[in-house]
Write a protein that holds these residues in place. Structure first.
Motif, PDB file in Angstrom:
ATOM      1  N   HIS A 179      16.286  10.777 -13.179  1.00 18.67           N
ATOM      2  CA  HIS A 179      16.267   9.992 -11.939  1.00 18.67           C
ATOM      3  C   HIS A 179      14.935  10.214 -11.199  1.00 18.67           C
ATOM      4  N   MET A 180      14.482  11.454 -11.185  1.00 26.02           N
ATOM      5  CA  MET A 180      13.240  11.791 -10.482  1.00 26.02           C
ATOM      6  C   MET A 180      12.054  11.039 -11.099  1.00 26.02           C
ATOM      7  N   PHE A 181      12.011  10.975 -12.418  1.00 25.83           N
ATOM      8  CA  PHE A 181      10.906  10.276 -13.081  1.00 25.83           C
ATOM      9  C   PHE A 181      10.991   8.763 -12.876  1.00 25.83           C
ATOM     10  N   HIS A 241      -4.159   0.312  -9.189  1.00 27.81           N
ATOM     11  CA  HIS A 241      -4.892   1.107  -8.184  1.00 27.81           C
ATOM     12  C   HIS A 241      -3.918   1.984  -7.399  1.00 27.81           C
ATOM     13  N   LEU A 242      -2.712   1.437  -7.180  1.00 29.28           N
ATOM     14  CA  LEU A 242      -1.718   2.190  -6.402  1.00 29.28           C
ATOM     15  C   LEU A 242      -1.344   3.495  -7.104  1.00 29.28           C
ATOM     16  N   THR A 243      -1.026   3.411  -8.400  1.00 29.46           N
ATOM     17  CA  THR A 243      -0.619   4.634  -9.117  1.00 29.46           C
ATOM     18  C   THR A 243      -1.826   5.546  -9.391  1.00 29.46           C
ATOM     19  N   ILE A 246      -2.365   7.999  -6.831  1.00 28.09           N
ATOM     20  CA  ILE A 246      -1.461   9.164  -6.802  1.00 28.09           C
ATOM     21  C   ILE A 246      -1.987  10.245  -7.745  1.00 28.09           C
ATOM     22  N   LEU A 247      -2.311   9.826  -8.968  1.00 29.44           N
ATOM     23  CA  LEU A 247      -2.848  10.748  -9.971  1.00 29.44           C
ATOM     24  C   LEU A 247      -3.976  10.035 -10.714  1.00 29.44           C
ATOM     25  N   PRO A 248      -5.017  10.749 -11.139  1.00 28.99           N
ATOM     26  CA  PRO A 248      -6.102  10.076 -11.866  1.00 28.99           C
ATOM     27  C   PRO A 248      -5.636   9.589 -13.241  1.00 28.99           C
ATOM     28  N   SER A 261       6.755   6.877   4.265  1.00 28.33           N
ATOM     29  CA  SER A 261       6.640   5.516   4.796  1.00 28.33           C
ATOM     30  C   SER A 261       6.755   4.465   3.686  1.00 28.33           C
ATOM     31  N   TYR A 262       6.295   4.795   2.486  1.00 29.75           N
ATOM     32  CA  TYR A 262       6.363   3.826   1.374  1.00 29.75           C
ATOM     33  C   TYR A 262       7.828   3.544   1.020  1.00 29.75           C
ATOM     34  N   SER A 263       8.569   4.618   0.794  1.00 28.16           N
ATOM     35  CA  SER A 263       9.977   4.483   0.440  1.00 28.16           C
ATOM     36  C   SER A 263      10.728   3.720   1.539  1.00 28.16           C
ATOM     37  N   GLY A 299       8.908  -1.678 -12.015  1.00 26.58           N
ATOM     38  CA  GLY A 299       8.826  -0.483 -12.859  1.00 26.58           C
ATOM     39  C   GLY A 299       7.572   0.296 -12.503  1.00 26.58           C
ATOM     40  N   LEU A 300       7.289   1.329 -13.261  1.00 24.82           N
ATOM     41  CA  LEU A 300       6.085   2.123 -12.996  1.00 24.82           C
ATOM     42  C   LEU A 300       4.921   1.501 -13.766  1.00 24.82           C
ATOM     43  N   VAL A 301       3.940   0.996 -13.013  1.00 25.31           N
ATOM     44  CA  VAL A 301       2.831   0.260 -13.637  1.00 25.31           C
ATOM     45  C   VAL A 301       1.516   0.928 -13.255  1.00 25.31           C
ATOM     46  N   LEU A 358       9.411  13.449  -4.524  1.00 27.90           N
ATOM     47  CA  LEU A 358       8.145  13.960  -5.042  1.00 27.90           C
ATOM     48  C   LEU A 358       6.931  13.537  -4.226  1.00 27.90           C
ATOM     49  N   LEU A 359       7.089  12.462  -3.472  1.00 30.71           N
ATOM     50  CA  LEU A 359       5.900  11.860  -2.870  1.00 30.71           C
ATOM     51  C   LEU A 359       5.972  11.806  -1.348  1.00 30.71           C
ATOM     52  N   THR A 360       4.846  12.134  -0.701  1.00 27.32           N
ATOM     53  CA  THR A 360       4.746  11.904   0.740  1.00 27.32           C
ATOM     54  C   THR A 360       3.460  11.118   1.004  1.00 27.32           C
ATOM     55  N   SER A 417      10.714  -1.631  -4.947  1.00 17.55           N
ATOM     56  CA  SER A 417      10.446  -0.457  -5.782  1.00 17.55           C
ATOM     57  C   SER A 417      11.723   0.349  -5.990  1.00 17.55           C
ATOM     58  N   SER A 418      11.770   1.083  -7.104  1.00 13.75           N
ATOM     59  CA  SER A 418      12.904   1.990  -7.305  1.00 13.75           C
ATOM     60  C   SER A 418      12.796   3.174  -6.347  1.00 13.75           C
ATOM     61  N   ASN A 419      11.623   3.270  -5.682  1.00 16.24           N
ATOM     62  CA  ASN A 419      11.415   4.328  -4.702  1.00 16.24           C
ATOM     63  C   ASN A 419      12.028   3.977  -3.325  1.00 16.24           C
ATOM     64  N   ALA A 420      12.597   2.773  -3.201  1.00 12.24           N
ATOM     65  CA  ALA A 420      13.244   2.369  -1.942  1.00 12.24           C
ATOM     66  C   ALA A 420      14.518   3.182  -1.769  1.00 12.24           C
ATOM     67  N   PHE A 455      -4.538  11.966 -16.046  1.00 14.57           N
ATOM     68  CA  PHE A 455      -3.282  12.674 -15.806  1.00 14.57           C
ATOM     69  C   PHE A 455      -2.088  11.823 -16.240  1.00 14.57           C
ATOM     70  N   TRP A 456      -2.197  10.531 -15.944  1.00 15.15           N
ATOM     71  CA  TRP A 456      -1.134   9.613 -16.341  1.00 15.15           C
ATOM     72  C   TRP A 456      -1.017   9.574 -17.857  1.00 15.15           C
ATOM     73  N   THR A 457      -2.184   9.576 -18.555  1.00 11.92           N
ATOM     74  CA  THR A 457      -2.165   9.554 -20.014  1.00 11.92           C
ATOM     75  C   THR A 457      -1.424  10.791 -20.520  1.00 11.92           C
ATOM     76  N   ILE A 468       0.829  -1.211   0.000  1.00 15.40           N
ATOM     77  CA  ILE A 468       0.000   0.000   0.000  1.00 15.40           C
ATOM     78  C   ILE A 468       0.864   1.262   0.000  1.00 15.40           C
ATOM     79  N   MET A 469       0.250   2.326  -0.500  1.00 15.45           N
ATOM     80  CA  MET A 469       0.836   3.668  -0.393  1.00 15.45           C
ATOM     81  C   MET A 469      -0.337   4.590  -0.052  1.00 15.45           C
ATOM     82  N   PRO A 470      -0.653   4.713   1.257  1.00 14.18           N
ATOM     83  CA  PRO A 470      -1.874   5.442   1.613  1.00 14.18           C
ATOM     84  C   PRO A 470      -1.732   6.961   1.516  1.00 14.18           C
TER      85      PRO A 470
HETATM   86  C1  LIG Z   1       2.625  16.604 -11.411  1.00 13.08           C
HETATM   87  C2  LIG Z   1       3.161  16.028 -12.618  1.00 13.08           C
HETATM   88  C3  LIG Z   1       2.917  16.715 -13.912  1.00 13.08           C
HETATM   89  C4  LIG Z   1       3.870  14.946 -12.610  1.00 13.08           C
HETATM   90  C5  LIG Z   1       4.182  14.223 -11.387  1.00 13.08           C
HETATM   91  C6  LIG Z   1       4.775  12.918 -11.744  1.00 13.08           C
HETATM   92  C7  LIG Z   1       4.947  12.057 -10.505  1.00 13.08           C
HETATM   93  C8  LIG Z   1       3.622  11.971  -9.764  1.00 13.08           C
HETATM   94  C9  LIG Z   1       5.436  10.686 -10.917  1.00 13.08           C
HETATM   95  C10 LIG Z   1       6.774  10.784 -11.619  1.00 13.08           C
HETATM   96  C11 LIG Z   1       7.531   9.500 -11.267  1.00 13.08           C
HETATM   97  C12 LIG Z   1       6.479   8.653 -10.598  1.00 13.08           C
HETATM   98  C13 LIG Z   1       6.866   7.464  -9.822  1.00 13.08           C
HETATM   99  C14 LIG Z   1       6.066   6.986  -8.825  1.00 13.08           C
HETATM  100  C15 LIG Z   1       4.861   7.737  -8.408  1.00 13.08           C
HETATM  101  C16 LIG Z   1       4.488   8.908  -9.283  1.00 13.08           C
HETATM  102  C17 LIG Z   1       5.697   9.671  -9.814  1.00 13.08           C
HETATM  103  C18 LIG Z   1       6.440  10.263  -8.641  1.00 13.08           C
HETATM  104  C19 LIG Z   1       6.403   5.747  -8.030  1.00 13.08           C
HETATM  105  C20 LIG Z   1       7.054   6.231  -6.746  1.00 13.08           C
HETATM  106  C21 LIG Z   1       5.143   4.944  -7.699  1.00 13.08           C
HETATM  107  C22 LIG Z   1       5.399   3.729  -6.907  1.00 13.08           C
HETATM  108  C23 LIG Z   1       6.686   3.061  -7.111  1.00 13.08           C
HETATM  109  O1  LIG Z   1       6.901   2.022  -6.502  1.00 13.08           O
HETATM  110  C24 LIG Z   1       7.772   3.669  -7.951  1.00 13.08           C
HETATM  111  C25 LIG Z   1       8.494   2.643  -8.763  1.00 13.08           C
HETATM  112  C26 LIG Z   1       7.305   4.826  -8.803  1.00 13.08           C
HETATM  113  C27 LIG Z   1       8.496   5.621  -9.349  1.00 13.08           C
HETATM  114  C28 LIG Z   1       8.087   6.723 -10.282  1.00 13.08           C
END
Ligand SMILES: CC(C)=CCC[C@@H](C)[C@H]1CC[C@H]2C3=C(CC[C@]12C)[C@@]1(C)CCC(=O)[C@@H](C)[C@@H]1CC3
Ligand SMILES: NC(=O)C1=CN([C@@H]2O[C@H](COP(=O)(O)OP(=O)(O)OC[C@H]3O[C@@H](n4cnc5c(N)ncnc54)[C@H](OP(=O)(O)O)[C@@H]3O)[C@@H](O)[C@H]2O)C=CC1
Length: 317
Positions: free
Chosen positions: A121-123, A235-237, A240-242, A198-200, A230-232, A129-131, A177-180, A245-247, A99-101
């Protein structure tokens, strides 16, 4: 004599009713339709729907269901008891539920990152980017840690006799996850009660635990690996965004993956990254994890202490 059912490989997947877990089950059946597949899910209705979907594509498949909420120790212990009654062996254990609540995006960090050298790297990792907002479970544990790490650890410990058998090897595969990130994890606050990542932290804990498990169990025939799917879009993703938005941002993501593509025996200190791209290349790349074995061992000992504490507590209740 062994019956053919006893000879079938038993594969258990947690979080099998949706997303990566369900896709994995489908893939496993297309690779070997002679396995006995057990879908371990917390919601039996969703589990039934998943089984029906799998039977549509693989009509003869041998699929069982198991109720387990990996965020609840009581549920994990009950599920393990049920498994011990049902099976004599367990070959593959996919610890995938996660989960990523309440995820929040830091838009300022996103804009800054976009124009920095760390954009790719950020993408790829979502770093900075995430809390998330975590909660405390009925067992008094942080929910993300309990679900993503500790519940699975207790399940594994309970199933030890099946997983450690002299005549065959067993494999435990964690969805990491690559977010670890090392910086999100602290041994003194391994449940991540203080921070907002907490997810990371839980995924880094998974990586550490896998390394420690190999050190402790390889001699007994149990091997542990972490994979990064990878980024799939799941429901989890979508939490984060509808979807729309992902499209919109998908073209940018595709460019990132294109940039990162580079083609290459299971290494206990590597995480296996899925590098499948939308343009056809299909492969897995081992990437050395950013950790050391002492930290892995120290974390493992902390989990054993926590396990002892909760087992005493369960007995007292
Ligand atoms: C606000 C805009 C225009 C873009 C934001 C993009 C991010 C929300 C997005 C970019 C890389 C994404 C990402 C994840 C979540 C959403 C992003 C931060 C993960 C952390 C999702 C869960 C995982 O386990 C990772 C492998 C993902 C890594 C990339
Ligand atoms: N999607 C991605 O881009 C990435 C995902 N991952 C990891 O992959 C794994 C699967 O996630 P994904 O498929 O994306 O997400 P989904 O939300 O689609 O699937 C998560 C699965 O875990 C189950 N689950 C959640 N909490 C519990 C619980 N307490 N007990 C039992 N089952 C539970 C869910 O069940 P229910 O339907 O009942 O909620 C669901 O089946 C996670 O560990 C995630 O961290 C890693 C990297 C990237």
């Amino acid at each position: 004599m062994m019956s053919s059912d006893n000879m079938k490989k038993v594969v258990l997947v947690t979080g099998a009713n949706s997303g990566i877990g369900l896709a994995l089950c489908k893939r496993l059946l297309s690779v070997d339709d002679q396995i006995h597949l057990c879908l371990a899910c917390r919601n039996m209705q969703r589990a039934e729907t998943a089984r029906a979907a799998l039977l549509c594509s693989h009509p003869g498949a041998d699929i069982a269901l198991l109720k387990v909420d990996v965020g609840s120790l009581k549920s994990v212990l009950e599920a393990a008891k049920e498994l011990k009654q049902r099976y004599r062996r367990l070959d593959y254990l996919y610890l995938n539920a996660g989960i990523m609540p309440n995820p929040r995006i830091d838009f300022n960090a996103f804009i800054n990152g976009l124009f920095s050298r760390k954009a790719i790297h950020m993408f790829a990792t979502g770093e900075g980017l995430l809390t998330q907002e975590d909660q405390v479970t009925e067992d008094g544990l942080q929910n993300v840690f309990a679900t993503n790490v500790f519940g699975h650890f207790i399940l594994l410990r309970e199933l030890e006799p099946f997983l450690c058998q002299s005549e065959k090897e067993s494999l435990v595969i964690w969805s990491s996850s690559s977010n670890a990130r090392r910086s999100a994890f602290s041994l003194t606050d391994y449940q991540h009660t203080q921070g907002k990542e907490s997810y990371s932290s839980s995924k880094y804990a998974t990586d550490l635990l896998s390394v420690a498990l190999n050190n402790h169990y390889n001699k007994q025939g149990l091997y542990s690996s972490v994979v990064c799917p990878g980024l799939v879009m799941t429901h989890l993703t979508y939490g984060i965004l509808p979807p729309f938005f992902w499209t919109l941002i998908l073209p940018i993501m595709l460019l990132v993956w294109l940039f990162k593509q580079k083609p290459e025996s299971l290494d206990p200190l590597a995480k296996y990254y899925s590098c499948t791209s939308g343009l056809g290349s299909n492969y897995v790349k081992p990437v050395k994890m950013d950790l050391d074995e002492e930290a892995a061992e120290a974390f493992y000992q902390k989990l054993l202490d926590l396990e002892t504490k909760y087992r005493c507590w369960q007995n007292v209740k």
